[in-house]
Design a protein around this motif. Structure first.
Motif, mmCIF file in Angstrom:
data_model
loop_
_atom_site.group_PDB
_atom_site.id
_atom_site.type_symbol
_atom_site.label_atom_id
_atom_site.label_comp_id
_atom_site.label_asym_id
_atom_site.label_seq_id
_atom_site.Cartn_x
_atom_site.Cartn_y
_atom_site.Cartn_z
ATOM 1 N N LEU A 1 0.835 -1.220 0.000
ATOM 2 C CA LEU A 1 0.000 0.000 0.000
ATOM 3 C C LEU A 1 0.864 1.262 0.000
ATOM 4 N N THR A 2 1.900 1.295 0.816
ATOM 5 C CA THR A 2 2.755 2.494 0.825
ATOM 6 C C THR A 2 3.518 2.606 -0.496
ATOM 7 N N SER A 3 3.900 1.479 -1.072
ATOM 8 C CA SER A 3 4.583 1.512 -2.377
ATOM 9 C C SER A 3 3.669 2.104 -3.437
ATOM 10 N N MET A 4 2.411 1.722 -3.397
ATOM 11 C CA MET A 4 1.444 2.257 -4.360
ATOM 12 C C MET A 4 1.310 3.771 -4.203
ATOM 13 N N ILE A 5 1.267 4.231 -2.969
ATOM 14 C CA ILE A 5 1.148 5.678 -2.719
ATOM 15 C C ILE A 5 2.377 6.399 -3.271
ATOM 16 N N HIS A 6 3.540 5.818 -3.068
ATOM 17 C CA HIS A 6 4.770 6.456 -3.566
ATOM 18 C C HIS A 6 4.846 6.441 -5.095
ATOM 19 N N ARG A 7 4.245 5.419 -5.736
ATOM 20 C CA ARG A 7 4.188 5.414 -7.205
ATOM 21 C C ARG A 7 3.248 6.511 -7.691
ATOM 22 N N TRP A 8 2.180 6.722 -6.956
ATOM 23 C CA TRP A 8 1.206 7.771 -7.297
ATOM 24 C C TRP A 8 1.847 9.154 -7.157
ATOM 25 N N SER A 9 2.591 9.318 -6.066
ATOM 26 C CA SER A 9 3.269 10.591 -5.845
ATOM 27 C C SER A 9 4.612 10.352 -5.163
ATOM 28 N N PRO A 10 5.695 10.435 -5.906
ATOM 29 C CA PRO A 10 7.029 10.221 -5.305
ATOM 30 C C PRO A 10 7.381 11.248 -4.234
ATOM 31 N N VAL A 11 6.632 12.348 -4.164
ATOM 32 C CA VAL A 11 6.916 13.344 -3.113
ATOM 33 C C VAL A 11 5.977 13.191 -1.912
ATOM 34 N N ALA A 12 5.104 12.196 -1.948
ATOM 35 C CA ALA A 12 4.164 11.991 -0.838
ATOM 36 C C ALA A 12 4.890 11.472 0.392
ATOM 37 N N LYS A 13 4.499 11.991 1.539
ATOM 38 C CA LYS A 13 5.018 11.463 2.801
ATOM 39 C C LYS A 13 3.850 10.783 3.522
ATOM 40 N N LYS B 1 18.327 -5.685 5.427
ATOM 41 C CA LYS B 1 16.956 -6.142 5.720
ATOM 42 C C LYS B 1 15.941 -5.062 5.367
ATOM 43 N N VAL B 2 16.275 -3.822 5.640
ATOM 44 C CA VAL B 2 15.369 -2.721 5.291
ATOM 45 C C VAL B 2 15.181 -2.660 3.773
ATOM 46 N N VAL B 3 16.266 -2.786 3.038
ATOM 47 C CA VAL B 3 16.177 -2.760 1.568
ATOM 48 C C VAL B 3 15.355 -3.939 1.059
ATOM 49 N N GLU C 1 8.472 -1.241 -3.426
ATOM 50 C CA GLU C 1 8.866 0.161 -3.217
ATOM 51 C C GLU C 1 9.855 0.599 -4.296
ATOM 52 N N THR C 2 9.673 1.827 -4.749
ATOM 53 C CA THR C 2 10.547 2.350 -5.805
ATOM 54 C C THR C 2 11.350 3.575 -5.365
ATOM 55 N N LEU C 3 10.992 4.208 -4.263
ATOM 56 C CA LEU C 3 11.707 5.429 -3.862
ATOM 57 C C LEU C 3 13.080 5.088 -3.275
ATOM 58 N N PRO C 4 14.122 5.787 -3.736
ATOM 59 C CA PRO C 4 15.475 5.441 -3.280
ATOM 60 C C PRO C 4 15.721 5.675 -1.790
ATOM 61 N N GLN C 5 14.951 6.552 -1.163
ATOM 62 C CA GLN C 5 15.177 6.748 0.286
ATOM 63 C C GLN C 5 14.817 5.506 1.102
ATOM 64 N N PRO D 1 20.792 2.333 0.345
ATOM 65 C CA PRO D 1 21.475 2.722 1.590
ATOM 66 C C PRO D 1 22.383 3.943 1.430
ATOM 67 N N ASN D 2 22.734 4.269 0.193
ATOM 68 C CA ASN D 2 23.592 5.439 -0.020
ATOM 69 C C ASN D 2 22.796 6.744 -0.173
ATOM 70 N N HIS D 3 21.499 6.629 -0.219
ATOM 71 C CA HIS D 3 20.684 7.849 -0.324
ATOM 72 C C HIS D 3 20.823 8.650 0.983
ATOM 73 N N PRO D 4 20.959 9.974 0.883
ATOM 74 C CA PRO D 4 21.168 10.763 2.118
ATOM 75 C C PRO D 4 19.998 10.701 3.088
ATOM 76 N N ASP D 5 18.803 10.339 2.595
ATOM 77 C CA ASP D 5 17.631 10.262 3.471
ATOM 78 C C ASP D 5 17.183 8.807 3.664
ATOM 79 N N PHE D 6 18.123 7.876 3.530
ATOM 80 C CA PHE D 6 17.785 6.446 3.659
ATOM 81 C C PHE D 6 17.119 6.180 5.015
ATOM 82 N N GLN D 7 15.994 5.480 4.982
ATOM 83 C CA GLN D 7 15.203 5.270 6.202
ATOM 84 C C GLN D 7 14.344 4.022 6.053
#
Lengths: 139, 147
Positions: free
Chosen positions: A67-79, B27-29, B37-41, B45-51
């Motif tokens: 679900l969170t992955s889907m939200i991030h695909r919808w908006s990569p700037v979403a928190k 494990k987080v990755v 998940e597609t966002l690099p953060q 692990p090298n992303h400055p905002d990795f979390q």
């Protein structure tokens, strides 16, 4: 369309449905990474059946990850500030499922969006549902 | 039969577990990538905002599920769901402390009988005491029918 600011969001809009990988090749390493790799519940259909389950399962928190992955695909700037998921019924590994979300509230000045979330199996049965509060740039 | 009001009076909001964590980047990755998940953060692990993503935060388990004095449940416990509130990024490789209490107890009665819900809340802090995130686990107990 990728959402960049709150102005891009419309009430009632549906996010692009997402079909995640529910194969054992995904559920097993997920379970291992969160410390649930022992036993066969998430990585072996036959062992899961011996535990009385209908087959190996997708971990409930993996559905939260979908679900969170889907939200991030919808908006990569979403928190994602808050996500609440209810595990209504088991989601089986190696069975396709579809993730859906719809915008149910917008607070434009705050940049906040509320989403209703569902995870359905191929029989269109809701297995997981929930809500998310997401913050977007105001401008 | 569990007396919900009595349990609330005795156990709500009393910390019953403290546990130290240090998150492992691999494990987080893995959790992030297997979730799609597609966002690099969350995946680099090298992303400055990795979390850690919310699903990983939800996986952090207390040393025990319930207070040591909590009565036997007398039913079949099930994982009813998880919720995560993200306040600040939960960084990987840094010392974290999870403090856990019972946040809510309630019941619902349906055709199949009564179900009792126990919401266990872990608040996660960094080494400076900053509250980073909150993770709720909802345990459901379907009571056995009285004989």
């Amino acid at each position: 369309m990728s959402v960049k600011t709150i102005a891009d969001v419309e009430f009632g809009a549906e996010l692009e449905p997402f079909q995640p990988d529910t194969s054992l090749a995904a559920t097993a390493p997920f379970a291992e990474a969160v410390g649930w790799g022992r036993g066969g519940r998430f990585n072996d259909h036959e062992r899961a059946k011996k535990e009385g389950l209908p087959g190996a399962l997708v971990p409930g928190i993996m559905a939260m990850g979908f679900l969170t992955s889907m939200i991030h695909r919808w908006s990569p700037v979403a928190k994602v500030e808050h996500i609440d998921t209810v595990f209504r019924a088991p989601l089986l590994a190696d069975q396709p499922c579809t993730i859906n979300a719809v915008v149910t509230d917008i607070e434009t000045e705050e940049g906040l969006v509320q989403l209703d979330l569902t995870v359905k199996n191929s029989a269109d049965e809701t297995r997981v549902f929930g809500t998310a509060n997401v913050r977007l740039p105001v401008a | 039969m569990l007396d919900v009001e009595e349990l609330k009076g005795k156990f709500l909001n009393l910390e019953f577990d403290t546990k130290e964590f240090k998150l492992d980047a691999d494990k987080v990755v893995m959790v992030a990538k297997m979730s799609g998940e597609t966002l690099p953060q969350f995946t680099d692990p090298n992303h400055p905002d990795f979390q850690a993503p919310p699903a990983f935060i939800a996986s952090l388990a207390a040393g025990r599920n319930l207070p040591i004095e909590f009565p036997k449940l007398g039913g079949i416990p099930m994982d009813g769901g998880k919720a995560v509130t993200c306040i600040h990024p939960v960084k990987v490789g840094e010392p974290l402390t999870g403090r856990t209490h019972l946040h809510d107890i309630y019941d619902k009665t349906g055709r199949s009988g009564r179900m009792v819900f126990l919401v266990s809340r872990m608040e996660i802090f960094d080494a400076s005491g900053t509250h980073l995130a909150t993770s709720d686990s909802r345990m459901v107990i379907r009571e056995k029918p009285a004989k």
